[in-house]
Design an enzyme around this catalytic site. Structure first.
Site, short mmCIF file in Angstrom:
data_model
loop_
_atom_site.label_atom_id
_atom_site.label_comp_id
_atom_site.label_asym_id
_atom_site.label_seq_id
_atom_site.Cartn_x
_atom_site.Cartn_y
_atom_site.Cartn_z
CB CYS A 126 8.10 112.81 17.80
SG CYS A 126 8.84 112.32 15.74
CG HIS A 157 10.00 116.69 13.87
ND1 HIS A 157 11.66 116.59 14.08
CD2 HIS A 157 9.75 115.39 14.46
CE1 HIS A 157 11.59 114.58 14.23
NE2 HIS A 157 10.51 114.67 14.11
#
Length: 340
Positions: A129, A241
């Protein structure tokens, strides 16, 4: 005519997001099945306004199914991914197991879609990711100025550790206000009101496995000549994130051209106002498909340097959305034939 689609690991956070994303993007599904471990068989998950009863992965026959989107854990994918591919089902795997195998393409559709033509084993790997959002932002800049060195610090949400990680942050946060001692199970230290500079295990050179992933995956996806130094940090954010990225390029950087390239880049939203609040934070990217770039500025400490901040929903673009986009791109490239 649609496709027969299997979602493997359907009861997990990423599996549920895959089901949601397939429905939202109106992926051409004729038939869909939710698969998970024997202990999860019989549970129910949602696909739009439909309810799917989860079936046992271990006994499922993939013959006649067109594509399987896997997110069950690396050890499970190692067993059942090749089994599905052998049955003629294209496997798009979210785990780390196949990523660095030379005959398995590692793909971010906005960056290296043509690598899908190399999927000779019938398996495509979804990158980590944190790698995905960085290479999406880097790609238009690399095309302009040729990146040679990247230094990145990540601020990674607990959703990257799954539902149990999110539950631990919630429990510790709640416990702080009632003087309960923190119960530490999913992370190395208390995550509530804290930052942990370790994601995954340590390697011999002092880097963590997560930091190694960002290095080798960026090379495989974008350019084998790029040098990457990553410091990956778990932060008390549920989803989304963030990354602070500093890049040194081969060519002189024109900030105006960099802005134009990012504005036009597929999968990128540039939101960069040099004023209070003129940037995107992780809480604002939840549920969104884009990688958001902010704080774009020249780095005067190195030749041809540029710094930026980027955020992305790690359950969507960092996992589920990228996997679905791989399937969509394979259809566009005529690489996902009907097998039933």
């Amino acid at each position: 005519m649609g496709y027969r689609v299997a979602v493997v690991g359907a009861t997990g956070a990423v599996g549920r997001e895959i089901l949601k994303t397939l429905h939202e993007r109106e992926f051409p599904v004729d038939e869909i099945v939710a698969l998970a471990s024997p202990r999860s068989a019989g549970r129910e998950v949602s696909f739009g306004d439909r309810t799917l009863k989860v079936q046992n992965l271990e006994t499922f026959d993939f013959t006649g199914w067109d594509v399987a989107l896997f997110s069950p854990g690396a050890s499970v994918s190692a067993i059942h991914g090749p089994r599905a591919a052998k049955a003629g089902c294209i496997v798009i795997d979210n785990t780390s197991h196949f990523r660095m195998e030379p005959d398995v393409p590692l793909v971010v559709p906005e960056v290296n879609p043509n690598d899908l033509k190399k999927a000779k084993r019938g398996i495509v790997a979804n990158p980590n990711c944190s790698t995905i959002q960085m290479v999406v932002a880097l790609k238009p800049l690399h095309d302009l100025f040729t990146a040679k060195r990247v230094v990145v610090a990540t601020y990674q949400a607990v959703a990257g550790a799954g539902k149990d990680g999110m539950d631990e942050l919630f429990a510790q946060t709640k416990g702080t206000f009632v003087n309960d001692p923190p119960k530490i199970e999913q992370f190395q230290k208390q995550i509530a009101f804290n930052c942990i500079p370790q994601i995954d295990r340590f390697m011999d050179d002092g880097a963590t496995k997560e930091e190694w992933k960002m290095t080798v995956e960026t090379k495989k996806i974008l350019d084998p000549e790029i040098q990457v130094l990553a410091t990956c940090v778990r932060v008390p954010v549920f989803i989304g994130h963030s990354e602070a990225v500093v890049v040194e390029f081969e060519e002189p950087v024109d900030l105006r051209k960099a802005r134009e390239a990012l504005r036009e880049a597929e999968g990128v939203v540039l939101l960069d106002e040099r004023e209070d609040g003129g940037y995107v934070t992780p809480i604002e990217c939840v549920g969104e498909d884009a990688t958001y770039v902010s704080r774009l500025r020249i780095d005067p400490t190195v030749p041809n340097g540029l710094a930026f901040w980027c955020v992305s929903d790690n359950l969507r673009k960092g996992a589920a959305l990228n996997a679905v986009q791989i399937a969509e791109t394979m259809i566009a490239l005529d690489l996902l034939p009907h097998r039933n």
